[in-house]
Design an enzyme around this catalytic site. Structure first.
Site, mmCIF file in Angstrom:
data_model
loop_
_atom_site.group_PDB
_atom_site.id
_atom_site.type_symbol
_atom_site.label_atom_id
_atom_site.label_comp_id
_atom_site.label_asym_id
_atom_site.label_seq_id
_atom_site.Cartn_x
_atom_site.Cartn_y
_atom_site.Cartn_z
ATOM 1 N N CYS A 92 0.819 -1.216 0.000
ATOM 2 C CA CYS A 92 0.000 0.000 0.000
ATOM 3 C C CYS A 92 0.852 1.264 0.000
ATOM 4 O O CYS A 92 1.942 1.288 0.560
ATOM 5 C CB CYS A 92 -0.860 0.039 1.250
ATOM 6 S SG CYS A 92 -1.901 -1.390 1.433
ATOM 7 N N ARG B 271 5.283 -0.423 -6.227
ATOM 8 C CA ARG B 271 5.302 -1.190 -4.983
ATOM 9 C C ARG B 271 4.274 -2.305 -4.983
ATOM 10 O O ARG B 271 4.291 -3.154 -4.102
ATOM 11 C CB ARG B 271 5.034 -0.262 -3.796
ATOM 12 C CG ARG B 271 6.076 0.832 -3.668
ATOM 13 C CD ARG B 271 5.641 1.840 -2.646
ATOM 14 N NE ARG B 271 5.588 1.244 -1.331
ATOM 15 C CZ ARG B 271 6.547 1.339 -0.424
ATOM 16 N NH1 ARG B 271 7.616 2.021 -0.705
ATOM 17 N NH2 ARG B 271 6.427 0.767 0.746
ATOM 18 N N TRP C 296 -2.987 -2.712 -1.362
ATOM 19 C CA TRP C 296 -2.593 -4.090 -1.641
ATOM 20 C C TRP C 296 -3.343 -4.928 -0.614
ATOM 21 O O TRP C 296 -3.085 -4.810 0.585
ATOM 22 C CB TRP C 296 -1.081 -4.234 -1.483
ATOM 23 C CG TRP C 296 -0.535 -5.558 -1.913
ATOM 24 C CD1 TRP C 296 -0.178 -5.934 -3.180
ATOM 25 C CD2 TRP C 296 -0.236 -6.683 -1.071
ATOM 26 N NE1 TRP C 296 0.309 -7.217 -3.175
ATOM 27 C CE2 TRP C 296 0.285 -7.697 -1.901
ATOM 28 C CE3 TRP C 296 -0.366 -6.936 0.297
ATOM 29 C CZ2 TRP C 296 0.678 -8.935 -1.406
ATOM 30 C CZ3 TRP C 296 0.021 -8.164 0.788
ATOM 31 C CH2 TRP C 296 0.541 -9.151 -0.065
ATOM 32 N N ASN D 81 -1.919 2.320 5.779
ATOM 33 C CA ASN D 81 -1.036 1.206 5.403
ATOM 34 C C ASN D 81 -0.776 0.399 6.664
ATOM 35 O O ASN D 81 -0.620 0.977 7.738
ATOM 36 C CB ASN D 81 0.327 1.715 4.931
ATOM 37 C CG ASN D 81 0.260 2.387 3.578
ATOM 38 O OD1 ASN D 81 -0.778 2.422 2.951
ATOM 39 N ND2 ASN D 81 1.393 2.928 3.150
ATOM 40 N N GLY D 82 -0.663 -0.911 6.542
ATOM 41 C CA GLY D 82 -0.359 -1.752 7.706
ATOM 42 C C GLY D 82 -1.524 -2.668 8.022
ATOM 43 O O GLY D 82 -2.420 -2.859 7.191
ATOM 44 N N GLU E 23 17.767 -18.699 -5.738
ATOM 45 C CA GLU E 23 17.392 -17.371 -6.214
ATOM 46 C C GLU E 23 16.898 -17.437 -7.672
ATOM 47 O O GLU E 23 15.918 -16.778 -8.032
ATOM 48 C CB GLU E 23 18.612 -16.435 -6.087
ATOM 49 C CG GLU E 23 18.464 -15.059 -6.672
ATOM 50 C CD GLU E 23 17.354 -14.217 -6.039
ATOM 51 O OE1 GLU E 23 16.865 -14.560 -4.947
ATOM 52 O OE2 GLU E 23 16.983 -13.210 -6.675
ATOM 53 N N LYS F 289 13.211 -16.218 -8.820
ATOM 54 C CA LYS F 289 12.995 -15.209 -9.869
ATOM 55 C C LYS F 289 12.037 -15.735 -10.924
ATOM 56 O O LYS F 289 11.120 -15.057 -11.344
ATOM 57 C CB LYS F 289 14.355 -14.923 -10.506
ATOM 58 C CG LYS F 289 14.862 -13.616 -10.738
ATOM 59 C CD LYS F 289 15.024 -12.519 -9.763
ATOM 60 C CE LYS F 289 14.233 -12.452 -8.526
ATOM 61 N NZ LYS F 289 14.859 -11.713 -7.464
ATOM 62 N N GLU G 1 8.364 -16.035 -9.566
ATOM 63 C CA GLU G 1 7.629 -14.817 -9.219
ATOM 64 C C GLU G 1 7.207 -13.986 -10.421
ATOM 65 O O GLU G 1 6.189 -13.307 -10.366
ATOM 66 C CB GLU G 1 8.385 -13.960 -8.186
ATOM 67 C CG GLU G 1 9.627 -13.262 -8.671
ATOM 68 C CD GLU G 1 10.240 -12.366 -7.580
ATOM 69 O OE1 GLU G 1 11.464 -12.313 -7.513
ATOM 70 O OE2 GLU G 1 9.493 -11.731 -6.823
ATOM 71 N N HIS H 40 17.571 -37.947 -3.327
ATOM 72 C CA HIS H 40 16.825 -38.174 -2.079
ATOM 73 C C HIS H 40 15.355 -37.799 -2.235
ATOM 74 O O HIS H 40 14.676 -37.583 -1.242
ATOM 75 C CB HIS H 40 17.474 -37.394 -0.933
ATOM 76 C CG HIS H 40 18.872 -37.833 -0.664
ATOM 77 N ND1 HIS H 40 19.174 -39.036 -0.070
ATOM 78 C CD2 HIS H 40 20.059 -37.249 -0.969
ATOM 79 C CE1 HIS H 40 20.492 -39.164 0.012
ATOM 80 N NE2 HIS H 40 21.048 -38.095 -0.531
ATOM 81 N N LYS I 103 6.366 -4.640 -3.713
ATOM 82 C CA LYS I 103 7.797 -4.356 -3.673
ATOM 83 C C LYS I 103 8.337 -4.343 -2.248
ATOM 84 O O LYS I 103 9.418 -4.835 -1.985
ATOM 85 C CB LYS I 103 8.058 -3.007 -4.355
ATOM 86 C CG LYS I 103 9.514 -2.608 -4.396
ATOM 87 C CD LYS I 103 10.303 -3.525 -5.318
ATOM 88 C CE LYS I 103 11.794 -3.346 -5.208
ATOM 89 N NZ LYS I 103 12.514 -4.547 -5.688
HETATM 90 C C1 F6R Z 1 12.141 -11.217 -4.751
HETATM 91 C C2 F6R Z 1 12.022 -10.100 -3.837
HETATM 92 C C3 F6R Z 1 11.591 -10.380 -2.438
HETATM 93 C C4 F6R Z 1 12.360 -9.479 -1.446
HETATM 94 C C5 F6R Z 1 11.822 -9.686 -0.024
HETATM 95 C C6 F6R Z 1 12.604 -8.904 1.000
HETATM 96 O O1 F6R Z 1 12.585 -10.809 -6.007
HETATM 97 O O2 F6R Z 1 12.246 -8.985 -4.195
HETATM 98 O O3 F6R Z 1 11.751 -11.720 -2.116
HETATM 99 O O4 F6R Z 1 13.710 -9.796 -1.510
HETATM 100 O O5 F6R Z 1 10.475 -9.287 0.020
HETATM 101 O O6 F6R Z 1 12.575 -7.540 0.728
HETATM 102 P P1 F6R Z 1 13.641 -6.553 1.356
HETATM 103 O O7 F6R Z 1 14.958 -6.892 0.774
HETATM 104 O O8 F6R Z 1 13.171 -5.188 0.958
HETATM 105 O O9 F6R Z 1 13.604 -6.768 2.832
#
Ligand code: F6R
Length: 610
Positions: free
Chosen positions: A2, A27, A74, A99-100, A482, A486, A489, A505, A605
């Site tokens: 949000c 975001r 959001w 927000n929250g 990772e 990627k 997501e 396993h 984000k």
């Molecule tokens: C994946 C991604 C998320 C963030 C996670 C932590 O591409 O961006 O997994 O890494 O939400 O966010 P931060 O680093 O802002 O604490």
């Protein structure tokens, strides 16, 4: 997640709010809305979907006013529809954006229903305007009604509130979710992220947890959680060199992938001198915090957690420091044992991730030697609440999928490991080669970007599958994790990563001629072991895609679908460079599938709720 933008000024502010909301789109959000005060009433426009839906509604039914609050939502409580979008209003008079998460919203809702309030949304946030209204009806003024209402809220919040009978005033408050106030030439703005203010305002005030601010076009007064008048020091918002435009790129994520050599260069700049770390490594605190460290606990979420996992391999092999890496949402709800002389290290791009912050707050109260943060956002909560900080210099990252934030985190972690190695008299040969490799990292990343055309072809094939496996060994195992994160997501293709030795396993049962298996295959001590794992996949006719820094001999049979060969640099830094082809693979797969790459569904984000 949000976003909040509010403004009170001597001129029209509705367009300013829409512009601000546009900058917060990155975001992640699913609906948006604005409440504007004209002379007699507060009018609201809100819509589900993206901001263009709200803009269409504003074109049909324009709003005007010199005081307004806006929001991108959001969904947490209630579906992403128009009714649940903010602002929420009580009695056509009190408007709120929030927000929250209000954790005691069920009790508050029942309390208010018992007093005759009718709810029009499923949200926790709608309790706030009704609570304010309740106090207004008891005869107290607007500010005190807000203060008393806020006193009932449990959980996290950043809030902006307006009230018809006190036009031109915004009450802003925060606890656990970020909120800033900026002084411009024509009035004040309130926002959840400085990006919404850029180039429009000069002095920015960061609210502390528990603060309430009373804002008009001319004044801003701050009160702490006890209700005491306090002063907060404003800071001048630096003009960011990194604009939020895509330039020639199709998406922010693609732009950010290609910015990595420069972001890493900026993160290294001034911190590595004559193959050793300089005294400019820390942006807050100093490296004296490192002197007595016998153990390290790393806590983070998502991509930042994966960076921490790589650091664990480096810390133990180079600096010989025992290191434990943990998911923040797990760590915060167990009773971690803190051995003597343990450093708490949190990693976060945004510095506002709710679980990581909760873990940091726990650590600040626990017998740690100190708390160190690696963060991309100056003045974030994590920056302010950690005793020491190393800032990554990635610039603003707009794409929801983290790319340059990750490689700069790994760069900062590598510098930290080097510093520990220096303090603990690790082998000079190892430290020299680590430092040398790091100094060449930007060029290595430039080379890795040249794999794009080949990766595009692979991505087209991968895009036709429903599931993909990623394999790595040693410090490339977290990089495989990772790569899978990627891909899932942004392309929504199911992807899992395994330490290659774990294959037999269980996951080997998944491998058949329809299963693509992406293998991270650097030439290092584990290559022979990894080759056996590749044979296991080939024997089950799995489709093998190899990312390698060497010629692959004797691998020419038809199960090897492709080999992407690139210069990944010294084995110590190759967990950084290997991310580039993996990011490109996820990116182009999602592009073939026509996905919204910068704003993948259901994701935000900055995850400011737990
Ligand atoms: C994946 C991604 C998320 C963030 C996670 C932590 O591409 O961006 O997994 O890494 O939400 O966010 P931060 O680093 O802002 O604490």
């Amino acid at each position: 997640m949000c976003g909040i933008v509010g403004a009170t000024a001597h001129n029209e502010v509705v367009n300013l709010i829409v512009d601000g909301l546009r900058t917060l789109e990155y975001r992640g959000y699913d609906s948006s809305g604005i409440a504007a005060q004209n002379t007699t009433e507060t009018l609201i426009r809100k819509e589900a979907g993206n901001l263009s839906a709200l803009q269409n509604s504003l074109t049909k039914n324009p709003l005007s006013g010199t005081c307004a609050i806006g929001h991108t939502r959001w969904a947490t409580h209630g579906k992403p529809n128009r009714e649940n979008a903010h602002p929420h209003i009580s009695g056509n008079a009190v408007a709120v954006v929030h927000n929250g998460v209000i954790e005691n919203s069920n009790e508050l809702r029942q309390f208010l229903i018992n007093r005759g309030y009718v709810f029009t949304s499923e949200t926790d946030s709608e309790t706030i305007p009704h609570m304010v209204d309740l106090y207004l009806n008891s005869g107290v003024g607007f500010f005190d009604a807000c203060r008393k209402a806020i006193g009932h809220l449990e959980g996290s919040y950043a809030i902006a509130i307006t009230f018809n009978s006190e036009p031109g005033k915004i009450i802003a408050a925060r606890k656990g979710s970020p909120l800033i106030i900026a002084q411009g030439e024509k009035g004040y703005m309130v926002a959840s992220d400085p990006i919404a203010l850029r180039e429009k305002n000069q002095i920015v005030y960061y609210l502390e947890d528990g603060d309430i601010a009373e804002v008009t076009a001319e004044t801003c007064d701050f009160y702490d959680s006890e209700g005491k008048h306090v002063s907060r020091i404003g800071t001048r918002l630096a003009n960011s060199k990194c604009t939020t435009s895509k330039n020639k790129f199709a998406s922010f994520m693609q732009k950010e992938i290609f910015e990595q050599p420069d972001s890493v260069r900026a993160t290294l700049s001034g911190r590595l001198v004559n193959s050793r770390t300089s005294n400019r490594l820390f942006d807050k605190g100093s490296c004296t915090i490192l002197d007595k460290v016998d153990n390290i606990h790393i806590v983070a979420c998502g991509t930042s957690l994966n960076a921490g996992q790589v650091a664990k391999y480096w810390l133990e092999s180079i600096a010989k420091i025992p290191c434990q890496v943990e998911i923040a949402s797990e760590y915060r709800y167990r009773d971690p044992v803190v051995p003597p002389n343990t450093l708490f290290l949190s990693i976060s791009q945004s510095g506002e991730t709710a679980d990581t912050l909760a873990a940091l707050r726990f650590a600040n109260e626990s017998p740690y030697l100190g708390t160190l943060g690696i963060c991309n956002t100056d003045n974030s909560s994590l920056y302010r609440e950690s005793e020491a900080v190393i800032l990554t210099k990635a610039g603003i990252e707009v794409g929801v999928a983290s790319t340059k934030a990750l490689t700069t985190q790994l760069t900062a972690l590598a510098l930290l490991v080097l510093k520990f190695g220096e303090l603990r008299n690790s082998s000079h040969v190892v430290l020299d080669s680590f430092a040398d490799a790091l100094s060449h990292l930007p060029e290595m990343l430039e080379d890795a970007l040249k794999t794009e055309e080949q990766i595009k072809e692979i991505a087209q094939r991968i895009s036709q599958h429903k599931s993909v496996l990623f394999l790595g060994r040693g410090h490339h195992y977290p990089v495989a994790i990772e790569g899978a994160l990627k891909l899932k997501e942004i392309s929504y293709i199911h992807a899992e990563a395994y330490a290659a030795g774990e294959l037999k396993h269980g996951p080997l049962a998944l491998v058949d001629r329809n299963m693509p298996v992406v293998v991270l295959c650097p030439k290092n001590d584990l290559l022979e072991k990894l080759s056996s794992n590749i044979e296991e996949v080939k024997a089950r006719h799995g489709q093998v895609y190899l990312l390698a820094d060497h010629k692959i001999d004797g691998q020419s049979n038809h199960e090897i679908k492709d080999v992407v060969e690139f210069e990944c640099g010294d084995n110590l830094i190759s967990p950084i460079t290997f991310n580039v082809p993996l990011q490109l693979l996820a990116y182009h797969t999602a592009e073939y599938l026509g996905k919204n790459i910068d704003q993948p569904r259901n994701l935000a984000k900055s995850v400011t709720v737990e």
